[in-house]
Design an enzyme around this catalytic site. Structure first.
Site, mmCIF file in Angstrom:
data_model
loop_
_atom_site.group_PDB
_atom_site.id
_atom_site.type_symbol
_atom_site.label_atom_id
_atom_site.label_comp_id
_atom_site.label_asym_id
_atom_site.label_seq_id
_atom_site.Cartn_x
_atom_site.Cartn_y
_atom_site.Cartn_z
ATOM 1 N N LYS A 249 23.119 -4.667 11.477
ATOM 2 C CA LYS A 249 22.247 -5.823 11.754
ATOM 3 C C LYS A 249 22.984 -6.773 12.688
ATOM 4 C CE LYS A 249 19.712 -9.549 9.467
ATOM 5 N NZ LYS A 249 18.813 -9.856 8.353
ATOM 6 N N GLU B 189 26.110 -6.949 8.744
ATOM 7 C CA GLU B 189 25.619 -7.994 9.654
ATOM 8 C C GLU B 189 26.742 -8.871 10.205
ATOM 9 O OE1 GLU B 189 22.780 -10.740 7.924
ATOM 10 O OE2 GLU B 189 22.375 -11.683 9.851
ATOM 11 N N ARG C 224 13.824 -16.039 10.058
ATOM 12 C CA ARG C 224 13.065 -17.131 10.676
ATOM 13 C C ARG C 224 11.956 -16.645 11.607
ATOM 14 N NH1 ARG C 224 18.428 -20.161 12.435
ATOM 15 N NH2 ARG C 224 19.164 -18.047 12.046
ATOM 16 N N SER D 227 17.246 -12.518 13.924
ATOM 17 C CA SER D 227 16.611 -13.313 14.981
ATOM 18 C C SER D 227 17.484 -14.494 15.401
ATOM 19 C CB SER D 227 15.200 -13.747 14.588
ATOM 20 O OG SER D 227 15.190 -14.522 13.412
ATOM 21 N N GLY D 228 18.267 -15.051 14.494
ATOM 22 C CA GLY D 228 19.311 -16.001 14.859
ATOM 23 C C GLY D 228 18.890 -17.366 15.372
ATOM 24 N N GLY D 229 17.600 -17.687 15.289
ATOM 25 C CA GLY D 229 17.157 -18.990 15.796
ATOM 26 C C GLY D 229 16.323 -18.885 17.062
ATOM 27 N N ARG E 242 15.361 -25.958 4.720
ATOM 28 C CA ARG E 242 14.136 -25.656 5.481
ATOM 29 C C ARG E 242 12.919 -26.332 4.845
ATOM 30 N NH1 ARG E 242 16.062 -19.544 7.186
ATOM 31 N NH2 ARG E 242 17.822 -20.366 8.383
HETATM 32 P P1 13P Z 1 17.385 -14.823 11.025
HETATM 33 O O1 13P Z 1 16.477 -13.720 11.503
HETATM 34 O O2 13P Z 1 16.666 -16.103 10.704
HETATM 35 O O3 13P Z 1 18.578 -15.006 11.913
HETATM 36 O O4 13P Z 1 17.962 -14.366 9.636
HETATM 37 C C1 13P Z 1 18.421 -13.093 9.492
HETATM 38 C C2 13P Z 1 19.314 -13.059 8.350
HETATM 39 O O5 13P Z 1 19.116 -12.303 7.430
HETATM 40 C C3 13P Z 1 20.464 -13.954 8.340
HETATM 41 O O6 13P Z 1 21.419 -13.425 7.496
#
Ligand code: 13P
Length: 340
Positions: free
Chosen positions: A219, A177, A294, A261-263, A33
């Site tokens: 999560k 998660e 993110r 959030s996943g992108g 990043r």
């Molecule tokens: P994002 O919200 O960017 O998807 O990251 C969450 C996270 O902790 C990934 O493991």
């Protein structure tokens, strides 16, 4: 196992409409990043960036817990104060990512299995001693032609459950998660079907491994169409599908669901969480919260850009995103909040 302490910590993580901020990018992910923005990929740059995050004024108004990475939990502010002390003193609960990454799964092309169980009991004891009160482990499920396989879902679910059991034994609340990825052309219906199957398998394994559901946080991903799917549903359609999917697969004993959030863009992640809370909050057994990396960090990272002079502006952006997501938990987020 101190059951009451686990329950209290899990409740505190979702109390007062706050949520989690994930700043647990592994070194390679963080460097990737930084590289995209031309920021030097050094230990000092990563330390300075994380210092910017944790010293954001007012962060604790919206953030209940911060997820750290092994490098970060050991770091200090420029003046020598340990990060963990700054976080705790600000009223935020420190947590730690404990998986060692998703690796290619044997004889399962295109799929991954998350590693990190070996030696985990000892690592958890050390992190707990350092002051961490919760942990995180991410499993990834890819969608595609013939994917996901039963083997990938089952192996990741069992691994998540074994991690969660070890966390509870150590007095740390496990953030569980299982992420169904957004990449691909799949439809929202397909994401819904797979997410449901994954969550059911995960909860079966959590039950088998004797994990106390009241002392954990889920999560998950939101239920979304693939990034390359021509049909992109509205915010309300995403909210409805996500909640319907969760109601069919997440036991009521779980205190909170904190989405990754996943992108997604920062604004969409807030708008979708908001729509879920507007439409369903009073009728759900668990809180719908956030645990974004993110979608909270990205605007601040772009402003910061590795330059000390930008710290105050970056912190303002971070505070703003955290506040938007707290508003989304209350069902009070509006597009007008983005105009500020
Ligand atoms: P994002 O919200 O960017 O998807 O990251 C969450 C996270 O902790 C990934 O493991």
């Amino acid at each position: 196992m101190n059951t009451q302490e686990l329950i209290n910590t899990a409740r505190m993580l979702i109390a007062n409409d706050k949520g989690l901020l994930a700043m647990d990018e592994s070194t390679p992910t963080c460097d990737k990043r930084f590289a995209r923005l031309g920021i030097p990929q050094t230990v000092e740059a990563r330390r300075a960036y994380r210092e910017m995050i944790i010293t954001t004024p007012g962060l604790a108004e919206s953030i209940s817990g911060l997820i750290l990475y092994d490098e970060t939990i050991r770091q200090k502010k420029k003046d020598g104060t340990p990060f963990i002390k700054i976080i705790t003193d600000s009223g935020i609960i420190p947590g730690i990512k404990v998986d060692t990454g998703a690796k290619e799964m044997a004889i399962h092309p295109g799929e991954k299995i998350t590693e990190g169980l070996d030696g985990l009991r000892d690592r958890l004891a050390e992190y707990s001693q350092m002051g961490a009160r919760f942990a995180k482990w991410r499993a990834v499920i890819a969608l595609g032609e013939g994917l996901p396989s039963q083997g990938c879902i089952e192996a990741n679910a069992q691994t998540l459950a074994r991690y969660a059991a070890l966390c509870q034994e150590a007095g740390l609340v496990p953030i569980v998660e299982p992420e169904v990825l957004m990449d691909g052309e799949h439809t929202l219906e397909r994401c819904c079907e797979v997410t449901k199957e994954v969550l059911r398998t995960v909860f079966n394994q959590l039950y088998t491994q004797r994990v106390m559901l009241e002392g954990m946080i889920l999560k998950p991903n939101m239920v979304l169409p693939g990034l390359a799917c021509p049909k992109q549903e509205t915010v309300v359609e995403v909210a409805d599908s996500t909640v319907r999917c969760l109601l069919r697969s997440v036991p009521a004993a779980v205190p909170g669901v904190a989405f990754l959030s996943g992108g997604q863009s920062s604004e969409l992640a807030s708008a979708r969480l908001n729509a879920m809370n507007v439409r369903f909050k009073s009728r759900l057994p668990w809180a719908l919260a956030f645990s974004f990396a993110r979608a909270i960090q990205q605007p601040a990272l772009e402003i910061w850009h590795g330059d000390e002079e930008n710290v105050a502006a970056a912190q303002k952006a971070l505070y703003h995103r955290a506040s938007c997501n707290r508003a989304a938990r209350r069902g009070e987020y509006t597009a007008a909040m983005e105009m500020i």
